[in-house]
Design an enzyme around this catalytic site. Structure first.
Site, PDB file in Angstrom:
ATOM      1  CG  HIS A 154      -3.475  -3.299  -6.189  1.00  0.00           C
ATOM      2  ND1 HIS A 154      -2.246  -2.730  -6.441  1.00  0.00           N
ATOM      3  CD2 HIS A 154      -3.233  -4.629  -6.051  1.00  0.00           C
ATOM      4  CE1 HIS A 154      -1.320  -3.670  -6.481  1.00  0.00           C
ATOM      5  NE2 HIS A 154      -1.890  -4.841  -6.237  1.00  0.00           N
TER       6      HIS A 154
ATOM      7  CB  SER B  35     -24.364  18.651   6.212  1.00  0.00           C
ATOM      8  OG  SER B  35     -24.480  19.859   5.502  1.00  0.00           O
TER       9      SER B  35
ATOM     10  CE  LYS C 124     -22.691  14.063   3.087  1.00  0.00           C
ATOM     11  NZ  LYS C 124     -21.522  14.921   2.957  1.00  0.00           N
TER      12      LYS C 124
ATOM     13  CD  GLU D 177     -14.750  12.558   7.445  1.00  0.00           C
ATOM     14  OE1 GLU D 177     -14.575  13.141   6.383  1.00  0.00           O
ATOM     15  OE2 GLU D 177     -15.744  12.743   8.171  1.00  0.00           O
TER      16      GLU D 177
END
Ligand code: ARG
Length: 464
Positions: free
Chosen positions: A159, A280, A286, A293
């Site tokens: 979980h 970024s 970043k 992704e």
């Protein structure tokens, strides 16, 4: 009448250009030119045996097809003229241009219906072999990472909440076993793909007495289709492939998701290589896990391809229908996508760095609660009661903010007398791991066995 189509005999008017654009498949089935040329060679040979193509014509055809193959390889789609519908008409038309009349004999007794069904099966068999190699490479990286980091422990989650500690190698090997099944599904599907439709012609079987056994051998198929109607219409082998790759892609999306989480600042277990991350345009700080992704997102695309073909195939009337032309882009896209995903994620693994200390220190002491339950259980306390007793201890820890693992025998006995005799190192990670040496457990030897199994599997039987 200037209709240029090969089938234009019974038409007065030309096709509307808008429909012509929709109808063509050359822009994507050009990918099958090698398979189509091979088929034409093997088939022309058979027509020669039947006396339909002369020896002299056969030579011209074979030579012409060889030259064509090189031409297409070099020049691509630009070699074809605009009115060409698909790769089959394209090759026939170019061959006629190249060698003249002799080429007009090659389509006798076959149809584009059995031709495309055959081409695509040959193509898919080759692609499955390539995908298996890429999968094998990826799995080798998993095993390498597992074998070289056997001393790393980490929190295990259910979980997405702290559950129990794990050996990192045990965790990473879990993907080996998932993907091993994904591989086996692919390997198993081959027996349903390696079936040759050629000889089925449009739908009823060729009017010529072709030696299909010879065609099968020459084209490298394992079996021959047993019913011409089924042979020209069935695309379940593509659907099965798209489904198998969807399942594989779901495995990889889980891998990606874990890696995104574990490399985030909050976890900081993994450091991803610059090779597979991005920056970024505005925030210089970043370092984004775009490769992972995109891996996660490609699952949507791959599953979409499966659903698209599923929908196309539903309720189609027998036998060939043009709807079937829509199978190819879905198939090609899935093949390209999964190959990229496998290649990129191998780089993710090969350049992965692990923050060993952070991983170890992130193990929540409450994760050892089950050890106490097991202790009581072995002291003959009924499991459910033991669970309740330890639940109370956990509650006390949480409410009064002390570490569960700091509890000594004396303190534990104050909760329940059956804790008498418990060693003060009951919450030791080594003890925890040793208690899990059963097959499939996270104990060191168990994990080593998993790695041994994987290595053997990868060397002995991982090539289709
Ligand atoms: N381009 C077609 C396809 O991909 C080939 C078969 C065409 N058959 C036909 N009867 N028009 O399905």
């Amino acid at each position: 009448m200037k209709n240029k189509k090969a089938w234009s005999g019974r038409f007065r008017e030309e096709m509307d250009p808008l429909f012509e654009k929709m109808n063509q498949s050359l822009s994507f089935d050009i990918r099958l030119y090698k398979q189509d040329i091979l088929l034409n060679k093997v088939y022309s040979n058979e027509l020669n045996k039947l006396g339909i193509i002369s020896d002299e014509d056969l030579n011209k055809i074979i030579e012409g097809l060889d030259v064509l193959e090189k031409d297409i390889e070099k020049k691509g789609i630009s070699i074809f003229t605009d009115e060409i519908e698909d790769i089959h008409m394209g090759i026939e038309t170019l061959l006629v241009k190249k060698i003249g009349e002799s080429a007009k004999r090659i389509h006798a007794g076959k149809s584009r219906n059995d031709q495309i069904a055959t081409d695509i099966r040959i193509y898919l068999i080759d692609e499955i072999k390539e995908i298996s190699i890429l999968l094998k490479n990826f799995l080798e990286s998993i095993v390498f990472v597992a074998e070289n980091n056997l001393d790393i422990i980490m929190p295990g989650y259910t979980h997405l909440r702290h559950a129990q500690p794990l050996l990192f190698s045990h965790y990473i090997m879990s993907f080996f076993f998932s993907l091993e099944r994904d591989y086996e599904r692919l390997a198993d599907s081959l027996k349903r793909i390696s079936i040759m439709p050629l000889g089925s012609a449009a739908l009823s079987g060729s009017g010529f007495n072709l030696n299909r056994e010879k065609l099968r051998k020459d084209l490298g198929f394992k079996y021959i289709s047993k019913n011409s109607i089924d042979a020209v219409l069935s695309r379940d082998f593509i659907l099965e492939f798209l489904s198998n790759i969807s399942i594989m892609s779901i495995t990889l999306s889980r891998f990606a998701e874990d890696f995104i989480l574990y490399s985030s600042e909050h976890f900081n277990f993994f450091i991803l290589s610059d090779k597979i991350t991005t920056g970024s345009s505005i925030m210089p700080n970043k370092k984004n896990p775009d490769s992972l992704e995109l891996t996660r997102a490609k699952t949507g695309r791959i599953l979409g391809n499966f659903v698209a073909l599923f929908t196309v195939l539903k309720s189609l009337p027998s036998t060939y229908n043009k709807d079937l032309q829509e199978d190819k882009e879905r198939l090609f896209d899935t093949i390209d996508t999964i190959k990229d995903v496998l290649k990129v994620n191998k780089i993710v693994l090969d350049y992965l760095e692990l923050n060993k200390t952070i991983m170890k220190n992130s193990i929540d002491t409450l994760s050892f609660a089950t050890e106490l339950v097991d202790y009581l259980t072995l002291k003959n306390v009924p499991f459910r009661e033991a669970h309740h007793i330890v639940g109370k201890i956990v509650m006390n820890c949480v409410e009064n903010q002390f570490y569960l693992t700091s509890l000594t025998e004396k303190m534990l006995v104050s909760y329940d007398k059956n804790f008498k005799g418990i060693k003060d190192d009951w919450a030791n990670i080594e003890t925890f791991l040793k208690r899990r040496e059963l097959e499939g457990g996270t104990g060191l030897n168990s994990v080593k066995k998993q790695i041994d199994y994987a290595k053997k599997k990868l060397t002995n039987n991982f090539t289709i």
